[in-house]
Design an enzyme around this catalytic site. Structure first.
Site, PDB file in Angstrom:
ATOM      1  N   GLU A 114      10.733   0.883   9.836  1.00 23.96           N
ATOM      2  CA  GLU A 114      11.667   1.954   9.468  1.00 23.96           C
ATOM      3  C   GLU A 114      10.956   3.244   9.831  1.00 23.96           C
ATOM      4  OE1 GLU A 114      15.074   1.831   8.527  1.00 23.96           O
ATOM      5  OE2 GLU A 114      14.420   0.596   6.851  1.00 23.96           O
ATOM      6  N   GLU A 120      10.865  15.361  15.522  1.00 22.02           N
ATOM      7  CA  GLU A 120      11.109  15.304  14.078  1.00 22.02           C
ATOM      8  C   GLU A 120      10.158  16.263  13.361  1.00 22.02           C
ATOM      9  OE1 GLU A 120       9.841  11.723  11.957  1.00 22.02           O
ATOM     10  OE2 GLU A 120      11.721  11.802  10.838  1.00 22.02           O
ATOM     11  N   LYS A 148       0.837  -1.201   0.000  1.00 22.69           N
ATOM     12  CA  LYS A 148       0.000   0.000   0.000  1.00 22.69           C
ATOM     13  C   LYS A 148       0.876   1.257   0.000  1.00 22.69           C
ATOM     14  CE  LYS A 148      -1.844   2.482   3.298  1.00 22.69           C
ATOM     15  NZ  LYS A 148      -1.737   3.822   2.696  1.00 22.69           N
ATOM     16  N   CYS A 180      13.639  10.685   6.313  1.00 19.23           N
ATOM     17  CA  CYS A 180      13.675  10.152   7.677  1.00 19.23           C
ATOM     18  C   CYS A 180      15.066  10.275   8.283  1.00 19.23           C
ATOM     19  CB  CYS A 180      13.206   8.711   7.686  1.00 19.23           C
ATOM     20  SG  CYS A 180      13.993   7.709   6.432  1.00 19.23           S
TER      21      CYS A 180
END
Ligand code: NAD
Ligand code: MG
Length: 486
Positions: free
Chosen positions: A265, A397, A191, A299
């Site tokens: 991840e 983040e 997906k 990331c």
């Protein structure tokens, strides 16, 4: 003689807009199940927009649990009847064919990625798509050599794998997931993120063109609920996820009560360390690339810059000068350095976090030179200087072009500050001294460490994190292990 001032070197370029004629976007984009494009059972569709203009590009099928079940059934059938029985050599032939077709369709894929994601065409053209092809080439090479991947072990595929990916590198994340899974003999239900479904649907056409047997890869589009239906399906043997730490936690909980294998991840707050003996101009470029590449939607972005105190003010001055020359704007313009933020939601999240930084008293800088386009979701690159580790933007983040800068005085302080985070995805070190680089690297708790460069990727090199950045490795020989029963 006339003296010249040392003004920022800023050439004005005429716009050079990449043509979009090469891509044909269907008004309605269906699911890809059992080798065919099929209507979702609910008949529901949602819009995907071009973030550079805010206008709708196309409609995307919204897959529900029934569609996911059909995709899993198709993957199971392809696994037991075809793919797991095929020799590694033959699986490799399909993967090589797919890799070559990706190269043939490179321009089309790059333009489509830029339209749907907002990233600059020079990045999708020169970085994303070449790496996508490289991943398929690399894992094609492993398909008939799995017996040598782990000497002395008889390795087998796992079965059907479920994969959920984010929007920051839509096609590259698809390649990172699909190529090793297929090389190892698994079949896939994947997906994409709901804001970036188009490029993987073009990849599906490439699978058809390559003659990949029906059901080996199935693509279900939709949002979080569709992802959850994959995660919770009881005939899936492994889940691979890339995305937020928050969703990673939900997935880990859901999978804990099953015998599914899992790799995650997740996010990062990676430190980029510059020592006083570094090549400063190169390090400035490295810092820019570390945080502003792909609008900071990375990331492993080097979002915390740690400067040795003796060079900090010189470095920050050079950084400001260089930032004045960055071009923010139309992602299809070949001169653009920083494109559009992928969605309105992500844009407002970044702006809120910048406001938090300002209200906490951070020393804020953004370039004065560039004007942002009136439409679309754009953000100037910026930084906060002299921030402490308690500062929100040193910890959270942002996933945008926002840098937090602080200083250190010794190797041990640099290591301690770099490790002062809940994450552990990546780090960068700039120094002319090899011994200092090794000493620093040995002390850092990060999955990927770059020296005198940043954000460099190669399919042969494993990638993955520590702590809340997740677990498991993608890329390289290590990237085979999560897809094999060993
Ligand atoms: P997200 O984690 O919500 O989405 C990632 C993928 O997971 C998407 O495909 C999404 O549809 C799917 N998903 C959402 N909820 C799910 C659920 N309950 N079960 C299964 N799948 C689900 O990430 P986002 O909202 O797109 O981005 C939010 C933040 O995540 C970013 O701001 C950034 O901090 C981080 N992020 C990290 C990476 C990375 O590469 N590590 C990539 C994208 C985003
Ligand atoms: Mg989009």
């Amino acid at each position: 003689m006339q003296t010249t001032h040392h003004k920022p070197f800023h050439l004005e370029y005429a716009p050079s807009i990449e043509s979009t004629d090469i891509v044909k976007i269907e008004a309605k984009n269906k699911l890809f199940i059992d080798g065919k494009f099929v209507e979702p059972t609910s008949k529901k569709y949602f819009s995907t927009v071009n973030p550079a203009t805010g206008s709708t590009l196309a409609q995307i099928a919204d897959a529900n649990a029934k569609d996911v079940d059909l995709a899993v059934k198709s993957a199971r059938k392809a696994y037991s009847k075809v793919w797991s029985k095929m020799s590694g050599k033959d699986r490799g032939k399909y993967l090589f064919r797919i890799a070559r077709l990706i190269q043939e369709h490179a321009r089309e894929l790059a333009v489509l990625e830029t339209l749907d994601n907002g990233k600059p065409i020079k990045e999708s053209r020169d970085i994303d798509i070449p790496l996508v092809a490289a991943h398929f080439f690399y894992y094609a090479g492993w398909a008939d050599k799995l017996d040598y991947a782990i000497p002395g072990k008889d390795v087998k595929p796992l079965g059907v794998v479920g994969q959920v990916i984010p929007w920051n590198f839509p096609l590259l994340m698809a390649a990172w997931k699909i190529a090793p899974a297929l090389a190892c003999g698994n079949t896939v239900v994947i997906k994409p993120a709901e804001t970036t479904s188009l490029s993987i649907l073009l990849l599906a056409q490439i699978f058809q063109e390559a003659g990949l047997p029906d059901g080996v890869v199935n693509i279900v589009t939709g949002a979080g609920e569709t992802g959850a239906a994959i995660v919770n399906h009881n005939d899936i043997n492994k889940i691979a996820f890339t995305g937020s730490t928050e969703v990673g936690r939900i997935i880990q909980k859901a999978v804990a009560k099953t015998d599914k294998k899992l790799t995650l991840e997740l996010g990062g707050k990676s430190a980029h360390i510059v020592y006083e003996d570094a090549a400063i101009d190169q390090a400035v470029e490295g810092a820019i690339n570390g945080i502003f590449f792909n609008q900071g939607h990375v990331c492993c972005a080097g979002s915390r810059l740690l400067l040795e105190e003796s060079i900090a003010s010189e470095f920050v001055d050079k950084l400001k000068t260089r930032m004045e020359t960055l071009r923010v704007g139309n992602p299809l313009d070949k001169n653009t350095d920083i494109g559009a933020i992928n969605s309105a939601a992500e844009h407002s999240k970044i702006q809120k976090l910048i406001q938090t930084g300002i209200s906490e008293g951070g020393e804020y800088f953004e370039p004065t030179s560039s004007q942002l386009p009136e439409k679309g979701f754009f953000q100037k690159p910026c930084f906060f200087n002299n921030v402490s580790s308690a500062f929100t933007l040193s910890r959270i983040e942002v996933f945008g072009p926002v840098l937090a800068i602080s200083t250190f005085r010794s190797v041990s302080e640099a290591i301690a500050k770099a490790n002062d985070t809940q994450y552990g995805l990546a780090a960068g070190i700039w120094s002319e001294k090899g011994s200092k680089i090794h000493k620093t690297a040995a002390g850092l708790k990060a999955g990927v460490i770059w020296a005198n460069t940043y954000n460099k990727f190669d399919p042969s090199s494993p990638f993955g994190g520590y702590n809340e950045s997740g677990f498991g490795r993608e890329g390289g020989r290590h990237g085979l292990f999560p897809y094999l029963s060993i």
